[in-house]
Design a protein around this motif. Structure first.
Motif, PDB file in Angstrom:
ATOM      1  N   ASN A 274     -21.716  58.780  -7.781  1.00 40.41           N
ATOM      2  CA  ASN A 274     -20.859  58.993  -9.051  1.00 40.41           C
ATOM      3  C   ASN A 274     -21.504  57.734 -10.127  1.00 40.41           C
ATOM      4  O   ASN A 274     -21.590  56.489  -9.472  1.00 40.41           O
ATOM      5  CB  ASN A 274     -19.569  58.503  -8.778  1.00 40.41           C
ATOM      6  CG  ASN A 274     -18.857  59.707  -8.386  1.00 40.41           C
ATOM      7  OD1 ASN A 274     -17.938  60.635  -8.834  1.00 40.41           O
ATOM      8  ND2 ASN A 274     -18.896  59.684  -6.991  1.00 40.41           N
ATOM      9  N   LEU A 275     -21.806  57.811 -11.145  1.00 39.49           N
ATOM     10  CA  LEU A 275     -21.917  56.797 -12.205  1.00 39.49           C
ATOM     11  C   LEU A 275     -20.816  56.674 -13.115  1.00 39.49           C
ATOM     12  O   LEU A 275     -20.556  57.580 -14.057  1.00 39.49           O
ATOM     13  CB  LEU A 275     -23.323  56.960 -12.887  1.00 39.49           C
ATOM     14  CG  LEU A 275     -23.583  55.847 -13.995  1.00 39.49           C
ATOM     15  CD1 LEU A 275     -23.438  54.468 -13.605  1.00 39.49           C
ATOM     16  CD2 LEU A 275     -24.853  56.263 -14.963  1.00 39.49           C
ATOM     17  N   ILE A 276     -20.172  55.704 -13.163  1.00 43.19           N
ATOM     18  CA  ILE A 276     -19.119  55.484 -13.872  1.00 43.19           C
ATOM     19  C   ILE A 276     -19.228  54.399 -15.147  1.00 43.19           C
ATOM     20  O   ILE A 276     -19.239  53.206 -14.770  1.00 43.19           O
ATOM     21  CB  ILE A 276     -17.733  55.180 -13.268  1.00 43.19           C
ATOM     22  CG1 ILE A 276     -17.468  56.348 -12.110  1.00 43.19           C
ATOM     23  CG2 ILE A 276     -16.469  55.184 -14.141  1.00 43.19           C
ATOM     24  CD1 ILE A 276     -16.326  55.884 -11.356  1.00 43.19           C
ATOM     25  N   GLY A 277     -19.108  54.993 -16.558  1.00 42.92           N
ATOM     26  CA  GLY A 277     -19.374  53.920 -17.539  1.00 42.92           C
ATOM     27  C   GLY A 277     -18.166  53.741 -17.938  1.00 42.92           C
ATOM     28  O   GLY A 277     -17.236  54.688 -18.124  1.00 42.92           O
ATOM     29  N   THR A 278     -18.020  52.545 -18.877  1.00 39.96           N
ATOM     30  CA  THR A 278     -16.696  52.093 -19.592  1.00 39.96           C
ATOM     31  C   THR A 278     -16.970  51.493 -20.654  1.00 39.96           C
ATOM     32  O   THR A 278     -18.089  50.768 -20.840  1.00 39.96           O
ATOM     33  CB  THR A 278     -15.608  51.319 -18.642  1.00 39.96           C
ATOM     34  OG1 THR A 278     -16.238  50.152 -18.374  1.00 39.96           O
ATOM     35  CG2 THR A 278     -15.305  51.879 -17.329  1.00 39.96           C
ATOM     36  N   THR A 279     -16.339  51.678 -21.805  1.00 38.53           N
ATOM     37  CA  THR A 279     -16.681  51.153 -22.976  1.00 38.53           C
ATOM     38  C   THR A 279     -15.085  51.021 -23.935  1.00 38.53           C
ATOM     39  O   THR A 279     -14.441  51.989 -23.684  1.00 38.53           O
ATOM     40  CB  THR A 279     -17.703  51.480 -23.834  1.00 38.53           C
ATOM     41  OG1 THR A 279     -18.028  50.771 -24.964  1.00 38.53           O
ATOM     42  CG2 THR A 279     -17.510  52.960 -24.366  1.00 38.53           C
ATOM     43  N   HIS A 280     -14.986  50.221 -24.778  1.00 32.76           N
ATOM     44  CA  HIS A 280     -13.668  50.151 -25.373  1.00 32.76           C
ATOM     45  C   HIS A 280     -13.736  51.424 -26.401  1.00 32.76           C
ATOM     46  O   HIS A 280     -12.770  52.195 -26.414  1.00 32.76           O
ATOM     47  CB  HIS A 280     -13.661  49.073 -26.208  1.00 32.76           C
ATOM     48  CG  HIS A 280     -12.210  49.008 -26.936  1.00 32.76           C
ATOM     49  ND1 HIS A 280     -11.051  49.220 -26.395  1.00 32.76           N
ATOM     50  CD2 HIS A 280     -11.984  48.932 -28.423  1.00 32.76           C
ATOM     51  CE1 HIS A 280     -10.058  49.289 -27.424  1.00 32.76           C
ATOM     52  NE2 HIS A 280     -10.512  48.837 -28.526  1.00 32.76           N
ATOM     53  N   GLY A 281     -14.885  51.609 -27.266  1.00 31.24           N
ATOM     54  CA  GLY A 281     -14.843  53.003 -27.916  1.00 31.24           C
ATOM     55  C   GLY A 281     -14.801  52.558 -29.422  1.00 31.24           C
ATOM     56  O   GLY A 281     -14.785  53.364 -30.206  1.00 31.24           O
ATOM     57  N   ASP A 282     -14.650  51.370 -29.786  1.00 24.65           N
ATOM     58  CA  ASP A 282     -14.756  51.046 -31.247  1.00 24.65           C
ATOM     59  C   ASP A 282     -16.123  50.809 -31.837  1.00 24.65           C
ATOM     60  O   ASP A 282     -16.346  50.271 -32.857  1.00 24.65           O
ATOM     61  CB  ASP A 282     -14.106  49.687 -31.199  1.00 24.65           C
ATOM     62  CG  ASP A 282     -14.583  48.319 -30.681  1.00 24.65           C
ATOM     63  OD1 ASP A 282     -14.960  48.659 -29.340  1.00 24.65           O
ATOM     64  OD2 ASP A 282     -14.477  47.400 -31.296  1.00 24.65           O
ATOM     65  N   GLY A 283     -17.213  50.847 -30.672  1.00 26.50           N
ATOM     66  CA  GLY A 283     -18.676  50.513 -31.136  1.00 26.50           C
ATOM     67  C   GLY A 283     -19.457  51.752 -31.199  1.00 26.50           C
ATOM     68  O   GLY A 283     -19.343  52.548 -32.447  1.00 26.50           O
ATOM     69  N   ALA A 284     -20.310  52.205 -30.349  1.00 28.52           N
ATOM     70  CA  ALA A 284     -21.357  53.226 -30.383  1.00 28.52           C
ATOM     71  C   ALA A 284     -20.563  54.494 -30.492  1.00 28.52           C
ATOM     72  O   ALA A 284     -19.580  54.791 -29.945  1.00 28.52           O
ATOM     73  CB  ALA A 284     -22.120  53.340 -29.015  1.00 28.52           C
ATOM     74  N   LYS A 285     -21.290  55.532 -31.442  1.00 27.50           N
ATOM     75  CA  LYS A 285     -20.540  56.721 -31.295  1.00 27.50           C
ATOM     76  C   LYS A 285     -20.540  57.396 -30.000  1.00 27.50           C
ATOM     77  O   LYS A 285     -21.298  57.348 -29.311  1.00 27.50           O
ATOM     78  CB  LYS A 285     -21.184  57.408 -32.610  1.00 27.50           C
ATOM     79  CG  LYS A 285     -21.042  56.958 -34.078  1.00 27.50           C
ATOM     80  CD  LYS A 285     -21.832  57.782 -34.824  1.00 27.50           C
ATOM     81  CE  LYS A 285     -21.596  57.218 -36.541  1.00 27.50           C
ATOM     82  NZ  LYS A 285     -22.144  57.953 -37.394  1.00 27.50           N
ATOM     83  N   GLN A 286     -19.516  58.401 -29.783  1.00 29.37           N
ATOM     84  CA  GLN A 286     -19.414  59.125 -28.722  1.00 29.37           C
ATOM     85  C   GLN A 286     -20.451  59.964 -28.318  1.00 29.37           C
ATOM     86  O   GLN A 286     -21.182  59.800 -27.193  1.00 29.37           O
ATOM     87  CB  GLN A 286     -18.113  59.984 -28.742  1.00 29.37           C
ATOM     88  CG  GLN A 286     -17.960  60.928 -27.469  1.00 29.37           C
ATOM     89  CD  GLN A 286     -16.744  61.660 -27.368  1.00 29.37           C
ATOM     90  OE1 GLN A 286     -15.621  61.027 -27.581  1.00 29.37           O
ATOM     91  NE2 GLN A 286     -16.859  63.223 -27.311  1.00 29.37           N
TER      92      GLN A 286
END
Length: 371
Positions: A274-286
């Motif tokens: 598994n590779l699990i990425g996390t980010t807040h979501g206010d930056g790069a587009k989905q």
């Protein structure tokens, strides 16, 4: 405000005895002679202000200016010894944190784990908690404050652990940050300056968040080793980062927890296949996240088949499969404030979410604790 202000009375007493700046520095704080000498010089150059304040029985630290007014003259003097309230609050917070860590820097006994091939990763992600947010039922239809925020996170974490109690958990990925704090400064605004409705003072909220994270991590550690991953976010870009550093320092003696508290906007964690990425979501587009993960974590990408990015920020559930990776946003336990209620951003299910990942087959379960 100077960190040496607490020595002012002693400095004045020694200046009255005719001691030089260097002699006073050596006597009061020999390990920081250079720093305190500058403060002593500032006090010495403003003895007139100090004497005037003493004669009027006012505190020079809380008096922004002096005004001498008589028949001959009218003179206003700015007080260089005045301490701005927000600076004092910051110093008080710093002193409280240092004292807390000094008085209780726990030594953790390393917990030995029993290996089990039929075991799983638990991703635990209390998203967008917004400690410091204020919502009133009279306006929005529901209340939200610091007490409710803490209760929901603890109830959500315990509820998810109860729901997965029949599974063998060998690792917990705990996602921190993501607007853990509602504001980022004494002016009660986000990092970019957007005003917010708030519950409590900013320094109180910081300490509440610190204690909440400590409580949650101490609940998780007896179950499995923990990896704490911090995501910087738009409401508390600076204070959220400082909070993560404090938490890492608190657990520095614990061998059963690891940390990724860098300011990087996207994080990656590998668990077997598994590779699990996390980010807040206010930056790069989905739609950019799949290629960004492949570019920024090429080794982990090449070694895994099941890949995910967990995002936050929007407070509601979305999930989309891309080529080679799934991007999923998480719900939040926080209620809508005045602005969000007025604009109709409301009524999505409020929840704390977790995910079970199998070593070989990726995400096998989504666990949701609804409020």
């Amino acid at each position: 405000m100077s960190i040496f202000s607490k020595y002012n009375d002693e400095i004045l007493e020694l200046l009255g005895k005719g001691l030089s700046n260097r002699e006073i520095a050596r006597q009061i704080l020999p390990e920081q002679i250079s720093g305190i000498r500058k403060h002593i010089a500032k006090i010495k150059n403003n003895t007139g202000v100090l004497n005037a304040c003493n004669s009027l029985q006012v505190d020079p630290k809380t008096t922004p200016m002096l005004w001498l007014k008589n028949k001959q003259a009218s003179v206003r003097v700015a007080n260089p010894l005045f301490e701005k309230p927000e600076e004092k609050q910051f110093q008080d917070l710093t002193t409280t944190l240092i004292k807390d860590l000094q008085e209780y820097a726990p030594n953790f006994v390393k917990l030995e784990r029993i290996e089990n091939k039929d075991s799983y990763l638990l991703v635990l992600d209390p998203a967008d908690i917004h400690i410091g947010k204020l919502s009133k039922h009279f306006e929005t239809g529901e209340d939200y404050n610091n007490q409710i925020a803490v209760h929901r996170v603890l109830a959500g974490v315990k509820g998810i652990l109860q729901k997965v109690s029949s599974f063998n958990i060998d690792k917990i990925l705990f996602i921190g940050g993501n607007d853990i704090l509602h504001i980022d400064n004494p002016k009660r605004t986000t990092t970019s300056g957007t005003p917010q409705d708030t519950d409590g003072m900013w320094f109180e909220n910081f300490i509440i968040a610190k204690n909440l994270y400590i409580d949650v991590l101490e609940i998780l550690l007896p179950i499995a080793d923990v990896h704490f991953c911090f995501n910087p976010s738009n409401h508390d870009y600076t204070n959220g980062f400082f909070l993560a550093q404090v938490i890492e320092t608190y657990f520095k003696n614990c061998q059963n927890i690891t940390f990724d508290t860098s300011i990087a906007h996207r994080k990656g964690f590998r668990y077997y296949n598994n590779l699990i990425g996390t980010t807040h979501g206010d930056g790069a587009k989905q739609e950019l996240l799949p290629l960004l993960m492949a570019q920024e974590f090429p080794i982990e990408w090449s070694l895994t088949k099941h890949r995910y990015v967990y995002t936050h920020h929007v407070h509601h559930k979305t999930s989309k499969d891309y080529v080679g990776i799934t991007v999923e946003s998480l719900r939040s336990p926080s209620s809508a404030d005045s602005w969000h209620s007025r604009n109709g951003y409301q009524h999505a299910p409020k929840a704390v979410e977790g995910f079970l990942h199998c070593k070989n087959n990726g995400q096998i379960a989504r666990i949701t604790h609804i409020f």
